[in-house]
Design an enzyme around this catalytic site. Sequence first.
Site, PDB file in Angstrom:
ATOM      1  N   GLY A   1       0.818  -1.200   0.000  1.00 50.42           N
ATOM      2  CA  GLY A   1       0.000   0.000   0.000  1.00 50.42           C
ATOM      3  C   GLY A   1       0.856   1.255   0.000  1.00 50.42           C
ATOM      4  O   GLY A   1       2.069   1.213   0.227  1.00 50.42           O
ATOM      5  N   CYS A   2       0.208   2.395  -0.237  1.00 54.37           N
ATOM      6  CA  CYS A   2       0.948   3.656  -0.352  1.00 54.37           C
ATOM      7  C   CYS A   2       1.486   4.127   1.000  1.00 54.37           C
ATOM      8  O   CYS A   2       2.690   4.377   1.145  1.00 54.37           O
ATOM      9  CB  CYS A   2       0.079   4.714  -1.004  1.00 54.37           C
ATOM     10  SG  CYS A   2      -1.571   4.901  -0.267  1.00 54.37           S
ATOM     11  N   TYR A   3       0.617   4.231   2.001  1.00 56.59           N
ATOM     12  CA  TYR A   3       1.101   4.590   3.329  1.00 56.59           C
ATOM     13  C   TYR A   3       2.160   3.593   3.833  1.00 56.59           C
ATOM     14  O   TYR A   3       3.208   4.009   4.351  1.00 56.59           O
ATOM     15  CB  TYR A   3      -0.051   4.640   4.332  1.00 56.59           C
ATOM     16  CG  TYR A   3      -0.925   5.863   4.281  1.00 56.59           C
ATOM     17  CD1 TYR A   3      -0.389   7.152   4.354  1.00 56.59           C
ATOM     18  CD2 TYR A   3      -2.321   5.743   4.211  1.00 56.59           C
ATOM     19  CE1 TYR A   3      -1.201   8.273   4.336  1.00 56.59           C
ATOM     20  CE2 TYR A   3      -3.140   6.854   4.191  1.00 56.59           C
ATOM     21  CZ  TYR A   3      -2.586   8.122   4.250  1.00 56.59           C
ATOM     22  OH  TYR A   3      -3.392   9.235   4.242  1.00 56.59           O
TER      23      TYR A   3
END
Length: 343
Positions: A148-150
């Site tokens: 994921g991005c985070y």
Amino acid sequence: MIKVGVVGGTGYTGVELLRLLAAHPQVDLRAVTSRGEAGRHLADLFPNLRGHVDLVFTHPDESDLPGCDLVFFATPNGTAMQLVPDLLAAGVKVIDLAADFRLRDPAAWEHWYGMPHACPELLAEAVYGLPEVNREAVRGARLVANPGCYPTAVQLGFLPLLEQGLVEPGNLIADTKSGVSGAGRKAAVGTLLAEASENMKAYGVAGHRHQPEIRQGLRAATQQPVELTFVPHLTPMIRGIHATLYARLTGAAADLQSLFEQRYADEPFVDVMPLGAHPETRSVRGANHCRLAVHHPRGGQTVVVLSVIDNLVKGAAGQAVQNMNLMFGLDETTGLGAAALLP
């Protein structure tokens, strides 16, 4: 050439993936599927692809996905796990940009995503596709769970400290900000211009789906239980993640700048900035880079790491292409060498 299919190419992550694949010198883009847009030219939905991708969306049941070498899933959570077993059985490699294969524990998946996992037997096989940690495993994988991005921004910031045992793993804080594209392309009041512009707000403070993914990765780095306070915020910009990370030193401070520089010296997409720097999200817009800066305020017991990425590139589509390059024996920078966009 790598014969590639994309399932779910109508969201922001999907169009970013298509933009990168269209310019990749070793990709033959064979199929892009969408149940809702089947029969429509891609360029009609995404005019930036006009002259670059001459395909129409096809229904997944009518596309020759089993004839591809690799299929990307840029779909909502819970979709890929329904189709991946048959593709793997047909000899197709898969990179899932959603969360279906990121968590090792099927009970944790069900808790955070609200549905039982359709193929829990594949969770142990799926390789978590953070190349800076799992590069060699990605090379030999047939199923990659794209981070994921985070989690990408947070893990890259904390990893050097945890790997060397320099900070307390039970006292980590990630204060993160994301552009509105991270919420996806669906219609939602919270991402309307009049709602999101000139405004910033926290969300998911009581618990966010990316927290168990981050903790799982950090726990692997330190081999100890990890406690993480993770607070995401929505900011009035389209792209970008800025993570401000806090950790408590376990003893006397080491040369933190050298630590980070040495850890990422051979990483093509991690840029450790000079001492005292403050990386900006605009410096990675459209690029597959994470820029980091480490600070030791007033020589105290707290370390502050600043981490910025483009949530759609290093946080999603760019990292997926990086993983594809590794899986097919290419230089991992292939098709990802463009500089960031300014202004």
